[in-house]
Scaffold this motif. Structure first.
Motif, PDB file in Angstrom:
ATOM      1  N   THR A 451      20.995  15.442 -43.893  1.00 21.32           N
ATOM      2  CA  THR A 451      21.305  14.360 -44.870  1.00 21.32           C
ATOM      3  C   THR A 451      20.884  12.984 -44.212  1.00 21.32           C
ATOM      4  OG1 THR A 451      23.182  15.779 -45.619  1.00 21.32           O
ATOM      5  CG2 THR A 451      23.262  13.349 -46.092  1.00 21.32           C
ATOM      6  N   PRO A 452      20.388  11.917 -45.013  1.00 22.89           N
ATOM      7  CA  PRO A 452      20.002  10.654 -44.541  1.00 22.89           C
ATOM      8  C   PRO A 452      21.205  10.033 -44.074  1.00 22.89           C
ATOM      9  CG  PRO A 452      18.938  11.352 -46.559  1.00 22.89           C
ATOM     10  CD  PRO A 452      19.757  12.251 -46.469  1.00 22.89           C
ATOM     11  N   VAL A 453      21.061   8.948 -43.123  1.00 23.25           N
ATOM     12  CA  VAL A 453      22.050   8.265 -42.581  1.00 23.25           C
ATOM     13  C   VAL A 453      21.873   6.895 -42.655  1.00 23.25           C
ATOM     14  CG1 VAL A 453      23.755   7.712 -40.643  1.00 23.25           C
ATOM     15  CG2 VAL A 453      22.932  10.073 -40.982  1.00 23.25           C
ATOM     16  N   ILE A 454      22.829   6.194 -43.415  1.00 28.13           N
ATOM     17  CA  ILE A 454      22.854   4.668 -43.544  1.00 28.13           C
ATOM     18  C   ILE A 454      23.929   4.273 -42.041  1.00 28.13           C
ATOM     19  CG2 ILE A 454      23.526   2.693 -44.358  1.00 28.13           C
ATOM     20  CD1 ILE A 454      21.070   4.072 -45.820  1.00 28.13           C
ATOM     21  N   LEU A 455      23.421   3.324 -41.199  1.00 29.54           N
ATOM     22  CA  LEU A 455      24.127   2.786 -40.243  1.00 29.54           C
ATOM     23  C   LEU A 455      24.974   1.738 -40.787  1.00 29.54           C
ATOM     24  CD1 LEU A 455      21.423   3.114 -37.346  1.00 29.54           C
ATOM     25  CD2 LEU A 455      23.159   4.817 -37.857  1.00 29.54           C
ATOM     26  N   ARG A 456      26.220   1.892 -40.660  1.00 28.08           N
ATOM     27  CA  ARG A 456      27.237   0.546 -41.026  1.00 28.08           C
ATOM     28  C   ARG A 456      27.960  -0.027 -39.928  1.00 28.08           C
ATOM     29  NH1 ARG A 456      31.671   0.139 -45.992  1.00 28.08           N
ATOM     30  NH2 ARG A 456      32.192  -2.150 -45.665  1.00 28.08           N
ATOM     31  N   ARG A 457      27.773  -1.296 -39.756  1.00 27.46           N
ATOM     32  CA  ARG A 457      28.903  -1.787 -38.773  1.00 27.46           C
ATOM     33  C   ARG A 457      29.506  -2.865 -39.126  1.00 27.46           C
ATOM     34  NH1 ARG A 457      29.107  -2.515 -32.025  1.00 27.46           N
ATOM     35  NH2 ARG A 457      31.135  -2.042 -32.158  1.00 27.46           N
ATOM     36  N   SER A 458      30.673  -3.177 -38.935  1.00 32.68           N
ATOM     37  CA  SER A 458      31.568  -4.408 -39.223  1.00 32.68           C
ATOM     38  C   SER A 458      31.436  -5.322 -38.040  1.00 32.68           C
ATOM     39  CB  SER A 458      32.827  -4.110 -39.770  1.00 32.68           C
ATOM     40  OG  SER A 458      32.842  -3.214 -40.691  1.00 32.68           O
ATOM     41  N   TYR A 459      31.324  -6.606 -38.114  1.00 36.68           N
ATOM     42  CA  TYR A 459      31.472  -7.657 -36.808  1.00 36.68           C
ATOM     43  C   TYR A 459      32.334  -8.880 -37.376  1.00 36.68           C
ATOM     44  CZ  TYR A 459      27.239  -5.071 -35.104  1.00 36.68           C
ATOM     45  OH  TYR A 459      26.440  -4.463 -34.863  1.00 36.68           O
ATOM     46  N   ARG A 460      33.071  -9.354 -36.487  1.00 32.90           N
ATOM     47  CA  ARG A 460      33.964 -10.616 -36.557  1.00 32.90           C
ATOM     48  C   ARG A 460      33.404 -11.560 -36.113  1.00 32.90           C
ATOM     49  NH1 ARG A 460      39.926  -7.742 -35.915  1.00 32.90           N
ATOM     50  NH2 ARG A 460      39.751  -6.289 -37.514  1.00 32.90           N
ATOM     51  N   GLU A 461      32.343 -11.475 -35.178  1.00 34.55           N
ATOM     52  CA  GLU A 461      31.892 -12.644 -34.464  1.00 34.55           C
ATOM     53  C   GLU A 461      31.419 -13.909 -35.093  1.00 34.55           C
ATOM     54  OE1 GLU A 461      30.883 -15.016 -31.785  1.00 34.55           O
ATOM     55  OE2 GLU A 461      31.533 -13.204 -31.022  1.00 34.55           O
ATOM     56  N   PRO A 462      32.028 -14.814 -35.230  1.00 28.99           N
ATOM     57  CA  PRO A 462      31.745 -15.991 -35.873  1.00 28.99           C
ATOM     58  C   PRO A 462      30.541 -16.900 -35.759  1.00 28.99           C
ATOM     59  CG  PRO A 462      33.242 -16.818 -34.410  1.00 28.99           C
ATOM     60  CD  PRO A 462      33.328 -15.334 -34.299  1.00 28.99           C
ATOM     61  N   ASP A 463      30.076 -16.664 -34.338  1.00 29.68           N
ATOM     62  CA  ASP A 463      28.821 -17.511 -33.690  1.00 29.68           C
ATOM     63  C   ASP A 463      27.538 -16.600 -34.445  1.00 29.68           C
ATOM     64  OD1 ASP A 463      27.340 -19.647 -32.023  1.00 29.68           O
ATOM     65  OD2 ASP A 463      26.814 -17.384 -31.240  1.00 29.68           O
ATOM     66  N   ARG A 464      26.602 -17.229 -35.037  1.00 31.96           N
ATOM     67  CA  ARG A 464      25.621 -16.451 -35.792  1.00 31.96           C
ATOM     68  C   ARG A 464      24.659 -16.046 -34.749  1.00 31.96           C
ATOM     69  NH1 ARG A 464      24.716 -20.381 -41.018  1.00 31.96           N
ATOM     70  NH2 ARG A 464      26.868 -20.108 -41.886  1.00 31.96           N
ATOM     71  N   GLU A 465      24.167 -16.856 -33.748  1.00 36.19           N
ATOM     72  CA  GLU A 465      23.254 -16.165 -32.666  1.00 36.19           C
ATOM     73  C   GLU A 465      24.121 -15.217 -31.971  1.00 36.19           C
ATOM     74  OE1 GLU A 465      20.961 -18.649 -29.320  1.00 36.19           O
ATOM     75  OE2 GLU A 465      22.997 -18.052 -28.690  1.00 36.19           O
ATOM     76  N   MET A 488      23.633  -1.351 -43.111  1.00 38.15           N
ATOM     77  CA  MET A 488      24.404  -2.381 -43.804  1.00 38.15           C
ATOM     78  C   MET A 488      25.399  -2.814 -42.644  1.00 38.15           C
ATOM     79  SD  MET A 488      27.073  -0.535 -46.160  1.00 38.15           S
ATOM     80  CE  MET A 488      28.466  -1.620 -47.300  1.00 38.15           C
ATOM     81  N   LEU A 489      25.212  -4.105 -43.021  1.00 39.62           N
ATOM     82  CA  LEU A 489      26.122  -5.046 -41.961  1.00 39.62           C
ATOM     83  C   LEU A 489      27.127  -5.809 -42.693  1.00 39.62           C
ATOM     84  CD1 LEU A 489      24.518  -7.519 -39.371  1.00 39.62           C
ATOM     85  CD2 LEU A 489      26.756  -8.129 -40.458  1.00 39.62           C
ATOM     86  N   SER A 490      28.474  -5.457 -42.039  1.00 34.10           N
ATOM     87  CA  SER A 490      29.551  -6.146 -42.960  1.00 34.10           C
ATOM     88  C   SER A 490      30.165  -7.305 -42.071  1.00 34.10           C
ATOM     89  CB  SER A 490      30.389  -5.028 -43.391  1.00 34.10           C
ATOM     90  OG  SER A 490      30.192  -3.894 -43.837  1.00 34.10           O
ATOM     91  N   HIS A 491      30.450  -8.244 -42.905  1.00 35.85           N
ATOM     92  CA  HIS A 491      31.015  -9.449 -42.215  1.00 35.85           C
ATOM     93  C   HIS A 491      31.991 -10.211 -43.052  1.00 35.85           C
ATOM     94  CE1 HIS A 491      31.746 -13.110 -39.989  1.00 35.85           C
ATOM     95  NE2 HIS A 491      30.984 -12.679 -38.929  1.00 35.85           N
TER      96      HIS A 491
END
Length: 612
Positions: A451-465, A488-491
């Motif tokens: 089955t294909p996999v989408i990598l998703r992770r949530s970040y809270r880091e406020p600094d964009r760099e 998939m990047l969640s912020h």
């Protein structure tokens, strides 16, 4: 078995008052962009670099005069209370290396041109005897240099660059990781035979895929011969701005996550003092993994992944031979879509409101299963604890979120094998996201689930760099390992249009999806005879709409034609305020005044039919 971050044991190299390797921390360094002959400018820039966090400061030394001047610079720095070791960067000139060994704490030489000379891309036929004669020539020239370094307590770095392999190596091995490793090992074996321990090594490339593959091969080769030299890591000609940071983080971060690397340099086409904070963030982000609990994984698991380890079938536009998908997380509210980084899907969560999709065709939507209605281009999003309803759903494309805390995911994967419409969204929760996803890949292989996999992770880091760097390390490392069919990047606070742009930059950095012009630009050094940073901005302004085109912008010929072998066009310094323009490896226009060079580059692209 368990997976966890563990730094590779290496030998210790003495470099002035700042030893490298062993249990010492990952060292941060950079390279000055001014000539050693301008003492005041060199000292001022070195101080700025040191105050920004540089633990080694490197200067280009083209000749004996420039190398001798390092002693003057070192004396001036010590008078100001700075004892940071200086490193001489040598190409083509063994005599300059010998002078530098007296005046610097470390000398970098390039095996590609220390004895062999400048490359010309000539194919040379060698017999076993003639090739051995070339190796004897290297030994005769190199051993006296080692003795001089031993006498003065000077360390060396064998710094191999993808762009400056010799014609001899290219003729025997081609432009390959094996050739780069062979180039390094020829010199490293001499160091071993001569019992010279203060040797660090590096193998760099502007292509992150080549760089990661080659460093891993070098480590395996050194281990097989019981050599454990400290490693210097870097992605050459990474560029500037967001792209330079993301490309560096993907390449360097991937190796650091493997436990490889004792010193790093982030090469940006910016003032050198801008590199240290980026490098420090990278090193700190990886080293904090030492505190994390290990990740449980199947006994068959191995961290020796390589590109395309998982073979998955296509489900719609995901998996198979399709480029990795980008899913934009709009679950925190309706947002606009940036047409420059247009995602493949929009995840709305429980929010049915349709965000503006920008110009062109509407973007397919993904909605939480409990809110989903069977409408065109709308697909349900399930959780792993809702498998029964997922199996009853007849949608042509379904997404199911799995996490490391799901009980008995082997049973889940077995059920997913029976459903050809499902895509896994891996929303890892362990702080060591990379090893957690590697363990997932092992469990999927064990369950024979393609089955294909989408990598998703949530970040809270406020600094964009910092967010760019962390996402590039996590996602880039896994993509380079062949894990992941989408991102998939969640912020919670950043606009998805911005974070989508980061994802497309990561995909381009690992050469899996090209969505914009790529600039292979060096950071500049004392050999650069024009304003590199201004030039990069001018070239970018004139060509940034040429999606998929690769343009090299190089300060001089040391790595220019070689690193640009992968580029479509090249802009290379040829002398003071003079530029040569290339189409691939071929120089098409020579000694152009710098003020005319960007305009002539555009005209060359037009003449070759690549202008849009």
């Amino acid at each position: 078995m368990t997976l966890r971050y563990q730094r590779r044991p290496s030998s210790v190299v003495r470099i002035g008052n700042t030893p490298l390797g062993g249990d010492y921390p990952i060292r941060i360094q950079s390279m000055a962009s001014v000539s050693t002959m301008d003492t005041d400018a060199a000292v001022r820039q070195a101080v700025r670099m040191i105050e920004a966090g540089a633990e080694y400061v490197r200067f280009a030394a083209q000749g004996e005069r420039e190398a001798r001047q390092l002693g003057v610079i070192r004396q001036a720095l010590r008078a100001q209370g700075h004892h940071t070791p200086l490193v001489a960067d040598i190409h083509f000139n063994p005599k300059a290396a010998e002078v530098a060994a007296v005046h610097a704490e470390k000398v970098r030489i390039n095996p590609g041109n220390y004895v062999d000379g400048a490359k010309s891309f000539r194919q040379i036929a060698y017999t076993g005897e003639s090739y051995a004669a070339e190796l004897r020539k290297i030994r005769e020239r190199f051993v006296p240099f080692l003795e001089l370094c031993r006498k003065h307590g000077t360390a060396i770095r064998l710094g191999v660059n993808h762009g400056s392999l010799s014609d001899r190596i290219l003729s025997r091995y081609g432009d390959t990781p094996e050739g780069m490793v062979a180039s390094c090992m020829e010199y490293l074996r001499i160091c071993r035979d001569e019992h010279f321990p203060d040797t660090a090594v590096s193998i760099k490339a502007s292509n992150t895929v080549v760089m990661v593959q080659t460093v891993r091969l070098l480590v395996r080769t050194m281990d097989a011969e019981d050599m454990h030299c400290p490693l210097h890591l870097g992605v050459t000609e990474a560029g500037d701005r967001e792209d330079g940071r993301i490309k560096s983080a993907a390449g360097i971060g991937s190796l650091l996550a493997d436990g490889l690397g004792d010193t790093i340099r982030v090469s940006l086409s910016e003032p050198p003092e801008a590199e240290m904070p980026v490098a420090r963030k990278l090193a700190d982000y990886i080293r904090q993994r030492e505190r994390y609990a290990p990740v449980e994984a199947p006994d068959t698991c191995s961290t020796g992944f390589s590109r395309a380890t998982r073979t998955v079938g296509p489900i719609g536009s995901i998996g198979g031979t399709c480029p990795p998908a980008v899913i934009s997380d709009h679950s925190h509210g309706a947002c606009t879509v940036d047409d420059a980084s247009r995602p493949d899907f929009i995840y709305l969560g429980a929010n049915k409101a349709v965000p503006a999709s920008g110009a062109g065709k509407a973007i397919p939507r993904i909605i939480d299963a409990e809110c989903w209605e069977n409408q065109p281009d709308t697909y349900p999003y399930f959780r792993a604890n809702d498998m029964d309803r997922l199996c009853r759903c007849t949608a042509p494309l379904k997404f199911v979120e799995c996490t490391g805390s799901d009980p008995d995911d082997g049973r889940i994967f077995h059920r997913l094998r029976q459903d050809p419409a499902v895509v896994i969204v891996w929303n890892g929760r362990h702080p060591d996201y990379i090893n957690e996803a590697r363990a997932l890949a092992c469990r999927l292989q064990e369950a024979r689930c393609d089955t294909p996999v989408i990598l998703r992770r949530s970040y809270r880091e406020p600094d964009r760099e910092t967010l760019q760097l962390q996402a590039a390390v996590d996602f880039g490392s896994l993509l380079l390992d062949g894990i992941g069919n989408g991102l998939m990047l969640s912020h919670a606070t950043l606009d998805p249009g911005q974070t989508d742009g980061y994802l497309f930059s990561i995909l381009q950095a690992v050469r899996l999806r090209i969505s914009k012009t790529e600039y292979i630009s060096c950071p500049g050094c004392g050999r650069t005879l024009y304003d590199l940073q201004t030039t990069v901005s001018r070239v970018r302004a004139a060509t940034s709409h040429l999606k998929g085109l690769k343009i090299g912008i190089m300060g001089c010929i040391v790595n220019g034609p070689g690193e640009m072998a992968d580029a479509d066009y090249g802009y290379v310094g040829a002398g003071r305020d003079r530029v040569n323009l290339y189409k691939g490896k071929e120089c098409r226009r020579r000694n152009i005044p710098e003020e005319e060079a960007v305009e002539q580059l555009v005209q060359l692209i037009r003449d070759c039919g690549d202008w849009k």
